[in-house]
Write an enzyme that holds these catalytic residues in place. Sequence first.
Site, PDB file in Angstrom:
ATOM      1  N   LYS A  81       1.046  -1.141   0.084  1.00  0.00           N
ATOM      2  CA  LYS A  81       0.131  -0.274   0.270  1.00  0.00           C
ATOM      3  C   LYS A  81       0.853   1.312  -0.154  1.00  0.00           C
ATOM      4  O   LYS A  81       0.379   2.179  -0.680  1.00  0.00           O
ATOM      5  CB  LYS A  81      -0.575   0.301   1.462  1.00  0.00           C
ATOM      6  N   SER A  82       2.175   1.709   1.292  1.00  0.00           N
ATOM      7  CA  SER A  82       2.897   2.463   1.292  1.00  0.00           C
ATOM      8  C   SER A  82       3.354   2.937  -0.327  1.00  0.00           C
ATOM      9  O   SER A  82       3.800   4.055  -0.969  1.00  0.00           O
ATOM     10  CB  SER A  82       3.963   2.610   1.818  1.00  0.00           C
ATOM     11  N   GLY A 121      -5.614   8.343   4.714  1.00  0.00           N
ATOM     12  CA  GLY A 121      -4.497   9.350   6.013  1.00  0.00           C
ATOM     13  C   GLY A 121      -3.535   9.907   4.327  1.00  0.00           C
ATOM     14  O   GLY A 121      -2.727  10.503   4.601  1.00  0.00           O
ATOM     15  N   ARG A 170      -8.450  12.914  12.063  1.00  0.00           N
ATOM     16  CA  ARG A 170      -7.311  12.591  11.616  1.00  0.00           C
ATOM     17  C   ARG A 170      -6.105  13.939  12.193  1.00  0.00           C
ATOM     18  O   ARG A 170      -6.398  14.896  11.156  1.00  0.00           O
ATOM     19  CB  ARG A 170      -6.052  11.818  10.884  1.00  0.00           C
ATOM     20  N   ASP A 205       2.103  -0.419  12.182  1.00  0.00           N
ATOM     21  CA  ASP A 205       0.179  -1.170  11.611  1.00  0.00           C
ATOM     22  C   ASP A 205       1.137  -2.246  11.379  1.00  0.00           C
ATOM     23  O   ASP A 205      -0.404  -3.198  11.639  1.00  0.00           O
ATOM     24  CB  ASP A 205       0.777  -1.321  10.294  1.00  0.00           C
TER      25      ASP A 205
HETATM   26  C1  S3P Z   1       2.561   4.745   6.359  1.00  0.00           C
HETATM   27  C2  S3P Z   1       2.646   5.457   7.833  1.00  0.00           C
HETATM   28  C3  S3P Z   1       1.967   5.168   8.776  1.00  0.00           C
HETATM   29  C4  S3P Z   1       1.318   4.338   8.739  1.00  0.00           C
HETATM   30  C5  S3P Z   1       0.851   4.300   7.015  1.00  0.00           C
HETATM   31  C6  S3P Z   1       1.388   4.275   5.692  1.00  0.00           C
HETATM   32  C7  S3P Z   1       3.236   5.515   4.635  1.00  0.00           C
HETATM   33  O1  S3P Z   1       1.470   6.415   8.832  1.00  0.00           O
HETATM   34  O2  S3P Z   1       0.421   3.934   9.876  1.00  0.00           O
HETATM   35  O3  S3P Z   1      -0.018   2.890   7.066  1.00  0.00           O
HETATM   36  O4  S3P Z   1       2.937   4.527   3.563  1.00  0.00           O
HETATM   37  O5  S3P Z   1       4.197   6.262   4.941  1.00  0.00           O
HETATM   38  P1  S3P Z   1       2.460   7.641   9.803  1.00  0.00           P
HETATM   39  O6  S3P Z   1       3.102   8.127   8.793  1.00  0.00           O
HETATM   40  O7  S3P Z   1       1.438   8.452  10.018  1.00  0.00           O
HETATM   41  O8  S3P Z   1       2.904   6.895  10.980  1.00  0.00           O
END
Ligand code: S3P
Length: 436
Positions: free
Chosen positions: A25-26, A99, A127, A322
Amino acid sequence: MKAQSETVVRPARNIRGTVELPGDKSISHRYAMLAGIAEGPSRLENYSTGADCASTLGCMRALGVTWQRKADSQNTIEVQGRGLALAAPSTPLDCGNSGSTMRMLSGIGAGQHFTSEMIGDESLSRRPMERVIQPLSAMGARVGSQQGKPPLRITGALLRAIDYKMPVASAQVKSCLLFAGLFADGETRIEESVRTRDHGEVALRAFGAKLHRKSVGGGNEVRIAGGQRLRGIEARIPGDLSSAAFFLCAAALFPESQLTIPNLLMNPTRARLLDILMQMGLRISVTQLDEIHGELVGSLQVEGGKLKGIAIAGADSAALIDEIPVLAAIAPFTEQGIEVRDAKELRVKESDRIAAVATNLRLMGAQVEEREDGLKIPGGQTLHGAELDSFSDHRIAMAFAVAALRAEGETLIRGAESAAISYPAFFNTLEELSER
Ligand code: S3P
């Protein structure tokens, strides 16, 4: 209110089989954004099937980027890059539950010559966005919000480079500012005191950008010069390690488990989970290590064993942010239990994940100590099936489907459809891998 679906999970005896995960996903979010502002076409195979990454694609389309899904079984997306200048959207950018979409895309919106509005669902609307608003404003963008919460109204500008030490450990914020740095006049420097996932840095390099990285104490410094042009790439996105976590933890529940996971993301800033699970007693071997566009990929062979307890704190809490919900959900079945500290960020994820985990574990009959920044869950407990809620949070729905495999009796999970935010096939795949 959307209709909620209920799923019943029955206890299992074992986890056995092979599972290949949809793309991480990232990485999918970042590739879709960078492909949109690159020059030339990109071809992204094994793009995440989750609704969150579809939200990113929807926003890119609203910003004038053309893309299409190929009619193949590889979840391929072809994107026509527009270069750095996007088109003014005629509607608000709908980030859904994501987010990542809102925070990272705000860095690109900040460098445009127009105003865009970014909206989200009920959970995303709660958020915190101050973490991107403050540095983007310092770079010269105008960002309106509802007391630091969405919707965001971003008026882009000719950005000024900044030297910024991030007050919160967040890879989303780091990527947001690196993306904004592409549009800035001069060199942007970002410092993080705790190392977070580096997919933004790795993806920018894959798309041809130059950046400089160095370790500073327990963290990192990244510098990027503005005005760099990106070029499209062809890539196969490695399987999502945070989705694999649910099956790895399920396998850890049973000594006879045997699981194979090919083509899994092994990026060192994400793979701490594998060390932790090995310390807890899972036997994991990795073969066919490879590197694709700077991201490490490997195939995992996993065998169950003992299930020992562990303490997670400090930099580990950021590295495992996560995966903590599912680790906590299996904690009662470990020998010594699990203690989580320094994980206050869990309270501002898609749900308050500390409260959600404590509530559901208690409904299953577990003893749990909830703290402001974590949880203490004793080991050696017996849990019973119960009626649980996902709190409209994909990782809570999946974490408790895993815990339910070792409970006595059936567990009903309300709002199970939220798993589709990151992994629509999750419940079917879990069923296929569960031996009864
Ligand atoms: C992510 C970073 C994390 C993670 C989110 C995906 C990313 O969030 O919890 O599921 O892809 O950079 P934060 O940057 O708010 O810690």
